[in-house]
Design an enzyme around this catalytic site. Sequence first.
Site: not given
Length: 331
Positions: A195, A134, A51, A48, A227, A26, A108
């Site tokens: 986040e 990425g 995919s 997979r 705005e 991805g 991560h």
Amino acid sequence: MIKKYYDSDCNLGMLDGKTVAIIGYGSQGHAHAQNLKESGVKVVVGLRKSSASWAKAQEAGLNVMEVEDAAKAADIVMMLVPDEVSADIYNKQVAPYMEEGNVLCYAHGFNIHFGLVKPAANIDVIMIAPKGPGHTVRSQYLEGKGVPSLIAIYQDFSGKAKDIALAYASGIGAGRAGILETTFREETETDLFGEQAVLCGGVTELMKAGFETLVGAGYAPEMAYFETIHEMKLIVDLINQGGFGYMRYSISNTAEYGDYRTGRRLITDATRKEMKQILREIQDGTFASEFVQEFSAGRKAKFLATRRMESEHQLEKVGAELRQMMSWLKK
Ligand code: NAD
Ligand code: MG
Ligand code: MG
């Protein structure tokens, strides 16, 4: 301050004779796989069969195979699948093929830090996390540049974990920009906090509250959207480019005066106290276990209901109409 490493501190030769499996293709996966390959590293991609990415990776000239086969072929495995399915994929399809001295990598720290993956003691566990999406990791590499990246060492069985992390980071182009060493804990907790409190949770609720305040006072929703939502990008781009100082230099004195006068009335002691509470819920694992429970066995009840409710807010409808008028926005 964190020590920074550059290509001159990295030895790409650490990856000589090794095969790197990139699991997932991805946002991050396609960039890591292609950059490493073009840096001379032997890469395989694990996906997979079903995919949609399978054909894309093949078209990029990559050697694509089922996840298990990629894990078998590899000395170094980088997990670049969504965080909520990553532990399951690792535990079932990768872990059985990890051999002594192999290296498990993440971009991560979530699954390792919160104990969803308990790696065998005889492998290295490291992180290489670009601080950018990425497509930027890929486009910068193609321009001969790179995206600053974090590295972290969770487990150093080989005694070479850091050199391997530096080599991998260099292979994706990060050594051209700078590599910063952190820990799995620090990366995971600051990422989640950022986040939740600021980037996603904080900003969207701030915009929504501003929008609702104006519309509630009888102003046109279009004006409220411009705005309190649309113009956020302008401000954020200026901050991104040159910090708060450059942003304030670029806006009018009226805006700057209002900025100083009002910000602290919104982000009050109560808000800061709540931020600390949010951080505690990240640190003690409350958030992680809630997230895992919500996403386990397809039980995304709250998540999907909230997504639907948010999508029905007036600001999304007004925004969609106004964006139609902006020819420069990509469809
Ligand atoms: P993504 O959603 O863009 O891509 C996930 C990939 O995994 C896809 O190719 C998908 O086909 C594949 N996949 C999904 N389920 C699978 C399965 N069961 N078996 C095999 N493959 C499967 O993910 P991403 O945004 O690239 O994130 C990957 C990791 O990188 C995460 O840990 C994320 O936190 C981290 N990260 C992402 C970014 C970013 O900018 N997107 C930045 C830094 C770190
Ligand atoms: Mg994150
Ligand atoms: Mg204005």
